[in-house]
Scaffold this motif. Structure first.
Motif, PDB file in Angstrom:
ATOM      1  N   GLN A 177       0.823  -1.205   0.000  1.00  6.91           N
ATOM      2  CA  GLN A 177       0.000   0.000   0.000  1.00  6.91           C
ATOM      3  C   GLN A 177       0.863   1.262   0.000  1.00  6.91           C
ATOM      4  OE1 GLN A 177      -2.893  -0.141  -0.743  1.00  6.91           O
ATOM      5  NE2 GLN A 177      -4.046  -1.787   0.226  1.00  6.91           N
ATOM      6  N   LYS A 202       0.670   3.977  -2.916  1.00  6.96           N
ATOM      7  CA  LYS A 202       0.470   5.410  -2.704  1.00  6.96           C
ATOM      8  C   LYS A 202       1.568   6.229  -3.382  1.00  6.96           C
ATOM      9  CE  LYS A 202       0.138   8.979   0.825  1.00  6.96           C
ATOM     10  NZ  LYS A 202       0.258   9.323   2.249  1.00  6.96           N
ATOM     11  N   ALA A 231      -7.560   7.775  -2.455  1.00  3.72           N
ATOM     12  CA  ALA A 231      -7.979   6.379  -2.253  1.00  3.72           C
ATOM     13  C   ALA A 231      -6.826   5.536  -1.714  1.00  3.72           C
ATOM     14  CB  ALA A 231      -8.503   5.793  -3.565  1.00  3.72           C
ATOM     15  N   ARG A 232      -5.632   5.749  -2.283  1.00  3.50           N
ATOM     16  CA  ARG A 232      -4.466   4.993  -1.819  1.00  3.50           C
ATOM     17  C   ARG A 232      -4.106   5.371  -0.381  1.00  3.50           C
ATOM     18  NH1 ARG A 232      -5.506   1.886  -5.085  1.00  3.50           N
ATOM     19  NH2 ARG A 232      -4.337   1.291  -6.952  1.00  3.50           N
ATOM     20  N   LEU A 252      -6.224   6.253   1.959  1.00  2.00           N
ATOM     21  CA  LEU A 252      -7.175   5.539   2.813  1.00  2.00           C
ATOM     22  C   LEU A 252      -6.812   4.066   2.929  1.00  2.00           C
ATOM     23  CD1 LEU A 252      -9.802   5.330   4.423  1.00  2.00           C
ATOM     24  CD2 LEU A 252     -11.032   5.059   2.237  1.00  2.00           C
ATOM     25  N   GLU A 253      -6.495   3.436   1.800  1.00  2.00           N
ATOM     26  CA  GLU A 253      -6.142   2.017   1.823  1.00  2.00           C
ATOM     27  C   GLU A 253      -4.890   1.779   2.654  1.00  2.00           C
ATOM     28  OE1 GLU A 253      -5.807   1.172  -2.283  1.00  2.00           O
ATOM     29  OE2 GLU A 253      -7.969   1.171  -2.663  1.00  2.00           O
ATOM     30  N   VAL A 285      -5.929   1.985   6.310  1.00  2.00           N
ATOM     31  CA  VAL A 285      -6.612   0.745   6.713  1.00  2.00           C
ATOM     32  C   VAL A 285      -5.598  -0.378   6.924  1.00  2.00           C
ATOM     33  CG1 VAL A 285      -8.221  -1.043   5.961  1.00  2.00           C
ATOM     34  CG2 VAL A 285      -8.780   1.374   5.619  1.00  2.00           C
ATOM     35  N   ALA A 286      -4.631  -0.512   6.017  1.00  2.00           N
ATOM     36  CA  ALA A 286      -3.609  -1.558   6.142  1.00  2.00           C
ATOM     37  C   ALA A 286      -2.776  -1.353   7.400  1.00  2.00           C
ATOM     38  CB  ALA A 286      -2.712  -1.564   4.909  1.00  2.00           C
ATOM     39  N   GLN A 288      -4.794  -0.276 -10.088  1.00  2.00           N
ATOM     40  CA  GLN A 288      -5.722  -0.849  -9.119  1.00  2.00           C
ATOM     41  C   GLN A 288      -5.747  -2.368  -9.219  1.00  2.00           C
ATOM     42  OE1 GLN A 288      -7.579   0.762  -6.831  1.00  2.00           O
ATOM     43  NE2 GLN A 288      -8.502  -1.130  -6.082  1.00  2.00           N
ATOM     44  N   THR A 308      -2.451  -3.804  -7.642  1.00  2.00           N
ATOM     45  CA  THR A 308      -2.441  -3.714  -6.181  1.00  2.00           C
ATOM     46  C   THR A 308      -3.383  -4.741  -5.564  1.00  2.00           C
ATOM     47  OG1 THR A 308      -1.947  -1.348  -6.303  1.00  2.00           O
ATOM     48  CG2 THR A 308      -2.850  -2.175  -4.229  1.00  2.00           C
ATOM     49  N   THR A 309      -4.561  -4.865  -6.138  1.00  2.90           N
ATOM     50  CA  THR A 309      -5.540  -5.833  -5.618  1.00  2.90           C
ATOM     51  C   THR A 309      -4.996  -7.251  -5.698  1.00  2.90           C
ATOM     52  OG1 THR A 309      -7.371  -4.404  -6.290  1.00  2.90           O
ATOM     53  CG2 THR A 309      -7.874  -6.733  -5.881  1.00  2.90           C
ATOM     54  N   ILE A 339      -2.183  -7.784  -3.001  1.00  4.67           N
ATOM     55  CA  ILE A 339      -2.714  -7.915  -1.634  1.00  4.67           C
ATOM     56  C   ILE A 339      -3.459  -9.236  -1.475  1.00  4.67           C
ATOM     57  CG2 ILE A 339      -4.359  -6.935   0.003  1.00  4.67           C
ATOM     58  CD1 ILE A 339      -3.607  -4.182  -1.042  1.00  4.67           C
TER      59      ILE A 339
END
Length: 509
Positions: free
Chosen positions: A231, A235, A268-269, A271-272, A275-276, A475, A478-479, A482
């Motif tokens: 993440q 970012k 968005a990055r 926030l992600e 969260v991570a 996106q 990254t998905t 993870i």
């Protein structure tokens, strides 16, 4: 170990724009840049040497720390060891026992006719008793009694006024109905042993569950380190895109829509990443919980997740043994059966035969009394029968029926425990196989997404695609990365559960 690509290092920076804006400055400061480069090299070397000297905390080292620091683990381990030792109490039921008794006193109640004022007495006894497994109860003892009459009347026929009685004695008792041939004693031995063995396995299961939980916590924290890294890089890459399209917009080479899209991606990055990081801190708190540390205590560097080896993971072909909680049901069944026997025997009518035999010696002197006790011309012997039975026949019958139902319930519980264990093992190995296959697929997807993304980056620099398209590919990559990490963490957690199935020298099926 898989190495994630540093997206923010050289990505989305147009060679043309970069060269035109900085090449002149770089040429005029070449000497200065050389010094900076050499300094950077020394700094990097120092960092690498420092990193090499700090070894990672291995899983086995962490589990050893859990065993030494976790009060939950130490408590269950101590309880298991204590229950194993307590099971030896069953050996004491049929073990010979040494007993002794000493008593001093007097009796001053008047006689009719009165021949003395009071009687003083001393009593000493030493012997050995034993209960045999076939039901016989024995007691062999040597008794010494001193009797002294105070204030004898002149007309009293008592003579001598003080003397010793020496009595070697054998007592026997044999039950014939309730507890016939030692059934109750044997059941008591089995119940006592089985109850402690059940407690041992139950506590052992708690210890193994703690270690399995600690192992899962270790690998989750290690995996979430990779998630945070991914993440962070995502970012950085998003920020690089934003910087790139912003420069293009300022030079009137790009669109405002590209800037807005890139800025939204950065948010968005961000926030992600947050969260991570929160999930990582949660994993860290769980990691420290197994060590009885402060929740926010600093965590050592952990081993890296070996994704390649997990892709080649071999699934166990057969269950290596039974779980400790399932082994406990064997001991619980044995205890239930023994307790049922005890209940049945306790409520039967009792019929015992018994007998005593003693030799007697009496003299004013202690030694002479002992000599006299070796002669059989003053011996004592008798045999007898004892009988008793409960008069409430209905209550006794219900009690026996209840004992049989308790035994049957234990049998059913044991049967279900083995059935559930087989289902759990099947689910565990199937889930492990599915997770391994998923990891293999996710690795291929990640490689494909990475290749697709890198190709799209080149096309963006060539002006053959849009920023939005690169964002979509970013996106996807990254998905997939993870998902791969989380899949590996799932595999490692399932692997830890396999250790709950261990072959045991006691019990089993």
């Amino acid at each position: 170990m898989h190495t994630y690509h540093r997206w923010g290092t050289n990505l989305y920076v147009s060679d043309y724009i970069f060269n035109q804006s900085v090449i002149g400055l770089w040429r005029t400061n070449m000497e200065k840049n050389k010094l900076i480069q050499w300094g950077a090299k020394f700094l990097i070397c120092g960092t690498l040497l420092h990193g090499a000297s700090a070894s990672a905390l291995t899983l086995n080292e962490y589990l050893d720390q859990v065993k030494g620091d976790s009060t939950a683990y130490k408590g269950s381990a101590e309880q298991s060891e204590g229950a194993q030792l307590k099971s030896r109490e069953a050996d004491l039921i049929f073990t010979p026992k040494l007993f002794a008794e000493a008593r001093w006193g007097y009796d001053g109640k008047p006689g009719n006719p009165k021949m003395y004022d009071e009687v003083k007495s001393q009593y000493y006894s030493l012997g050995v008793s034993q209960q045999f497994s076939f039901g016989l109860q024995t007691k062999l003892s040597y008794d010494m009694t001193r009797t002294q009459f105070e204030g004898l009347a002149p007309t009293s026929p008592i003579n001598p006024s003080k003397y010793w009685d020496a009595t070697p004695k054998l007592e026997l008792s044999m039950p014939l109905w309730a507890n016939g041939f030692g059934r109750t004693a044997q059941a008591n031995e089995e119940a006592l042993r089985a109850q402690n063995i059940a407690e041992k396995f139950s506590s052992q299961g708690q210890s193994l569950n703690i270690l399995a939980g600690a192992e899962a916590a270790y690998w989750k924290l290690a995996a979430w380190q990779d998630v945070v890294t991914i993440q962070e890089q995502a970012k950085q890459a998003a920020q690089s895109i934003l910087d790139y399209v912003s420069r293009k917009k300022r030079m009137n080479l790009g669109e405002e829509a590209d800037v807005l899209q890139a800025r939204a991606l950065v948010e968005a990055r961000t926030l992600e990443l947050q969260v991570a990081q929160n999930e990582y801190l949660e994993a860290q708190r769980m990691f420290n919980k197994f060590l009885n540390r402060e929740a926010t205590a600093k965590v050592e560097t952990l081993e890296k997740v070996n994704y390649k080896s997990l892709e080649q993971l071999a699934i166990p072909a057969a269950r290596p043994g039974s779980r400790a909680d399932v082994e406990a049901t064997n001991a619980q069944l044995a205890a239930a059966r023994a307790n049922a026997v005890i209940t049945l025997e306790r409520n039967r009518p009792s019929l015992d035969i018994y007998g005593n035999y003693a030799m007697n010696g009496r003299d004013e002197e202690y030694n002479e009394a002992m000599k006299e006790s070796g002669k059989t011309d003053q011996d004592t012997a008798f045999v007898g029968v004892r009988f008793s039975m409960p008069l409430n026949i209905g209550a006794a019958s219900d009690t026996k029926a209840g004992a049989r139902k308790a035994e049957r319930a234990a049998e059913l519980n044991r049967e279900y425990a083995y059935y559930a264990q087989e289902i759990d093992w099947t689910n565990l190995t199937r889930n492990l196989q599915d997770a391994r296959d998923n990891l293999r697929l996710l690795s291929r997807i990640e490689d494909a997404q990475k290749a697709k993304l890198e190709n799209e980056r080149v096309r963006l620099r060539q002006g053959r695609t849009t920023t939005y398209q690169v964002l979509l590919f970013e996106q996807d990559y990254t998905t997939s990365a993870i998902s791969k990490v989380k899949s590996a963490a799932n595999i490692l957690g399932l692997q830890a559960q396999i250790k709950l199935y261990q072959a045991s020298p006691e019990g089993g099926k």
